[in-house]
Design a protein around this motif. Structure first.
Motif, PDB file in Angstrom:
ATOM      1  N   VAL A   1       7.046   3.373  19.482  1.00 38.15           N
ATOM      2  CA  VAL A   1       7.525   2.260  18.673  1.00 38.15           C
ATOM      3  C   VAL A   1       6.355   1.320  18.409  1.00 38.15           C
ATOM      4  N   GLY A   2       6.452   0.547  17.350  1.00 37.33           N
ATOM      5  CA  GLY A   2       5.327  -0.272  16.929  1.00 37.33           C
ATOM      6  C   GLY A   2       5.265  -1.653  17.523  1.00 37.33           C
ATOM      7  N   HIS A   3       6.027  -1.920  18.580  1.00 40.05           N
ATOM      8  CA  HIS A   3       6.046  -3.279  19.108  1.00 40.05           C
ATOM      9  C   HIS A   3       5.194  -3.473  20.349  1.00 40.05           C
ATOM     10  N   SER A   4       4.638  -2.426  20.871  1.00 44.02           N
ATOM     11  CA  SER A   4       3.902  -2.529  22.125  1.00 44.02           C
ATOM     12  C   SER A   4       2.440  -2.138  21.904  1.00 44.02           C
ATOM     13  N   PHE A   5       1.584  -3.151  21.734  1.00 43.22           N
ATOM     14  CA  PHE A   5       0.188  -2.897  21.425  1.00 43.22           C
ATOM     15  C   PHE A   5      -0.668  -4.045  21.943  1.00 43.22           C
ATOM     16  N   GLY A   6      -1.956  -3.819  21.978  1.00 42.35           N
ATOM     17  CA  GLY A   6      -2.894  -4.843  22.418  1.00 42.35           C
ATOM     18  C   GLY A   6      -4.201  -4.719  21.657  1.00 42.35           C
ATOM     19  N   LEU A   7      -5.026  -5.744  21.732  1.00 48.81           N
ATOM     20  CA  LEU A   7      -6.328  -5.787  21.087  1.00 48.81           C
ATOM     21  C   LEU A   7      -7.367  -6.067  22.161  1.00 48.81           C
ATOM     22  N   GLU A   8      -8.383  -5.224  22.217  1.00 52.30           N
ATOM     23  CA  GLU A   8      -9.403  -5.375  23.239  1.00 52.30           C
ATOM     24  C   GLU A   8     -10.784  -5.357  22.583  1.00 52.30           C
ATOM     25  N   PHE A   9     -11.596  -6.365  22.879  1.00 50.31           N
ATOM     26  CA  PHE A   9     -12.973  -6.404  22.397  1.00 50.31           C
ATOM     27  C   PHE A   9     -13.884  -6.723  23.560  1.00 50.31           C
ATOM     28  N   ASP A  10     -14.930  -5.913  23.704  1.00 54.02           N
ATOM     29  CA  ASP A  10     -15.887  -6.065  24.798  1.00 54.02           C
ATOM     30  C   ASP A  10     -15.186  -6.156  26.151  1.00 54.02           C
ATOM     31  N   SER A  11     -14.231  -5.259  26.380  1.00 50.66           N
ATOM     32  CA  SER A  11     -13.469  -5.149  27.633  1.00 50.66           C
ATOM     33  C   SER A  11     -12.605  -6.363  27.936  1.00 50.66           C
ATOM     34  N   VAL A  12     -12.388  -7.236  26.950  1.00 47.39           N
ATOM     35  CA  VAL A  12     -11.523  -8.398  27.121  1.00 47.39           C
ATOM     36  C   VAL A  12     -10.260  -8.171  26.303  1.00 47.39           C
ATOM     37  N   LEU A  13      -9.100  -8.192  26.958  1.00 42.05           N
ATOM     38  CA  LEU A  13      -7.830  -8.007  26.279  1.00 42.05           C
ATOM     39  C   LEU A  13      -7.424  -9.322  25.631  1.00 42.05           C
ATOM     40  N   ILE A  14      -7.203  -9.309  24.317  1.00 39.59           N
ATOM     41  CA  ILE A  14      -6.777 -10.508  23.594  1.00 39.59           C
ATOM     42  C   ILE A  14      -5.262 -10.475  23.533  1.00 39.59           C
ATOM     43  N   ARG A  15      -4.641 -11.471  24.091  1.00 41.76           N
ATOM     44  CA  ARG A  15      -3.192 -11.479  24.258  1.00 41.76           C
ATOM     45  C   ARG A  15      -2.480 -12.160  23.089  1.00 41.76           C
ATOM     46  N   GLN A  16      -1.191 -12.005  23.087  1.00 40.12           N
ATOM     47  CA  GLN A  16      -0.295 -12.673  22.158  1.00 40.12           C
ATOM     48  C   GLN A  16      -0.543 -12.306  20.700  1.00 40.12           C
ATOM     49  N   ILE A  17      -0.935 -11.075  20.443  1.00 37.59           N
ATOM     50  CA  ILE A  17      -1.072 -10.590  19.078  1.00 37.59           C
ATOM     51  C   ILE A  17       0.323 -10.261  18.564  1.00 37.59           C
ATOM     52  N   THR A  18       0.658 -10.736  17.357  1.00 40.41           N
ATOM     53  CA  THR A  18       1.987 -10.494  16.814  1.00 40.41           C
ATOM     54  C   THR A  18       2.020  -9.390  15.771  1.00 40.41           C
ATOM     55  N   GLU A  19       0.868  -9.116  15.144  1.00 42.98           N
ATOM     56  CA  GLU A  19       0.863  -8.096  14.094  1.00 42.98           C
ATOM     57  C   GLU A  19      -0.550  -7.556  13.881  1.00 42.98           C
ATOM     58  N   VAL A  20      -0.618  -6.265  13.626  1.00 44.04           N
ATOM     59  CA  VAL A  20      -1.867  -5.604  13.241  1.00 44.04           C
ATOM     60  C   VAL A  20      -1.553  -4.798  11.996  1.00 44.04           C
ATOM     61  N   SER A  21      -2.327  -4.995  10.927  1.00 32.97           N
ATOM     62  CA  SER A  21      -2.082  -4.241   9.694  1.00 32.97           C
ATOM     63  C   SER A  21      -3.400  -3.771   9.089  1.00 32.97           C
ATOM     64  N   GLY A  22      -3.319  -2.720   8.279  1.00 33.91           N
ATOM     65  CA  GLY A  22      -4.481  -2.214   7.571  1.00 33.91           C
ATOM     66  C   GLY A  22      -5.300  -1.194   8.325  1.00 33.91           C
ATOM     67  N   LEU A  23      -4.811  -0.720   9.448  1.00 32.73           N
ATOM     68  CA  LEU A  23      -5.565   0.253  10.234  1.00 32.73           C
ATOM     69  C   LEU A  23      -5.547   1.601   9.527  1.00 32.73           C
ATOM     70  N   LYS A  24      -6.710   2.071   9.076  1.00 31.91           N
ATOM     71  CA  LYS A  24      -6.739   3.384   8.442  1.00 31.91           C
ATOM     72  C   LYS A  24      -8.136   3.980   8.485  1.00 31.91           C
ATOM     73  N   MET A  25      -8.145   5.309   8.461  1.00 29.73           N
ATOM     74  CA  MET A  25      -9.386   6.073   8.357  1.00 29.73           C
ATOM     75  C   MET A  25      -9.399   6.661   6.951  1.00 29.73           C
ATOM     76  N   GLU A  26     -10.527   6.499   6.271  1.00 29.15           N
ATOM     77  CA  GLU A  26     -10.595   6.948   4.885  1.00 29.15           C
ATOM     78  C   GLU A  26     -11.992   7.494   4.598  1.00 29.15           C
ATOM     79  N   GLN A  27     -12.057   8.413   3.645  1.00 31.17           N
ATOM     80  CA  GLN A  27     -13.355   8.934   3.233  1.00 31.17           C
ATOM     81  C   GLN A  27     -13.339   9.185   1.739  1.00 31.17           C
ATOM     82  N   ASP A  28     -14.537   9.237   1.152  1.00 28.42           N
ATOM     83  CA  ASP A  28     -14.675   9.543  -0.267  1.00 28.42           C
ATOM     84  C   ASP A  28     -14.264  10.985  -0.527  1.00 28.42           C
TER      85      ASP A  28
END
Length: 147
Positions: free
Chosen positions: A10-37
């Motif tokens: 389900v899409g409600h359980s996620f986290g954001l981590e940068f440089d081994s630091v978990l950033i809390r209280q994120i409510t939404e992540v959008s635009g995540l995609k892998m693309e190539q020419d």
């Protein structure tokens, strides 16, 4: 325990981590995609017919938008300030969007390589409004890997 093959996450359980630091209280992540020419190769076949062959091209860089409720945490502002003042050696970071299963165990990790903040937007301030004030951080990245 990971999800069985027949179950979906389900899409409600996620986290954001940068440089081994978990950033809390994120409510939404959008635009995540892998693309190539896509490269189109136009050619004639052995029997003289016109054919178009599509080939994979270079991978494209991407952008992801991260939203959260406004708090006194100023980590987003500090990160934006680093990139605005050209301190790109410290502004470029590796991070990940982590998706968790029902038991809170990580099941997928979308690694963002050489990411830095493109923009920070604060939600609308309106007299009499009772909605939560948010901040949206647009993060640009050079490539993404999936674990």
């Amino acid at each position: 325990m990971p999800l069985p093959d027949l179950d979906s996450s389900v899409g409600h359980s996620f986290g954001l981590e940068f440089d081994s630091v978990l950033i809390r209280q994120i409510t939404e992540v959008s635009g995540l995609k892998m693309e190539q020419d896509v490269i189109e190769l136009k050619q004639n076949t052995a029997d003289g017919k016109y054919a178009i062959k599509k080939l994979p091209g270079r991978p494209k860089a991407g952008e992801v938008t991260v939203s959260r409720g406004l708090t006194e945490d100023n980590s987003f502002e500090r990160w934006v300030k680093e990139s605005r003042f050209g301190q790109m050696t410290s502004a470029r970071r590796n991070g990940a969007i982590i998706v968790y299963d029902y038991e809170g165990l990580p099941i997928k990790r979308y690694k963002l390589i050489n990411a830095w903040p493109k923009s920070l937007e604060i939600g609308t301030l309106k007299a009499g409004d009772t909605s939560v004030l948010t901040e949206k951080l647009v993060i640009t990245y050079e490539s993404m890997e999936v674990d």
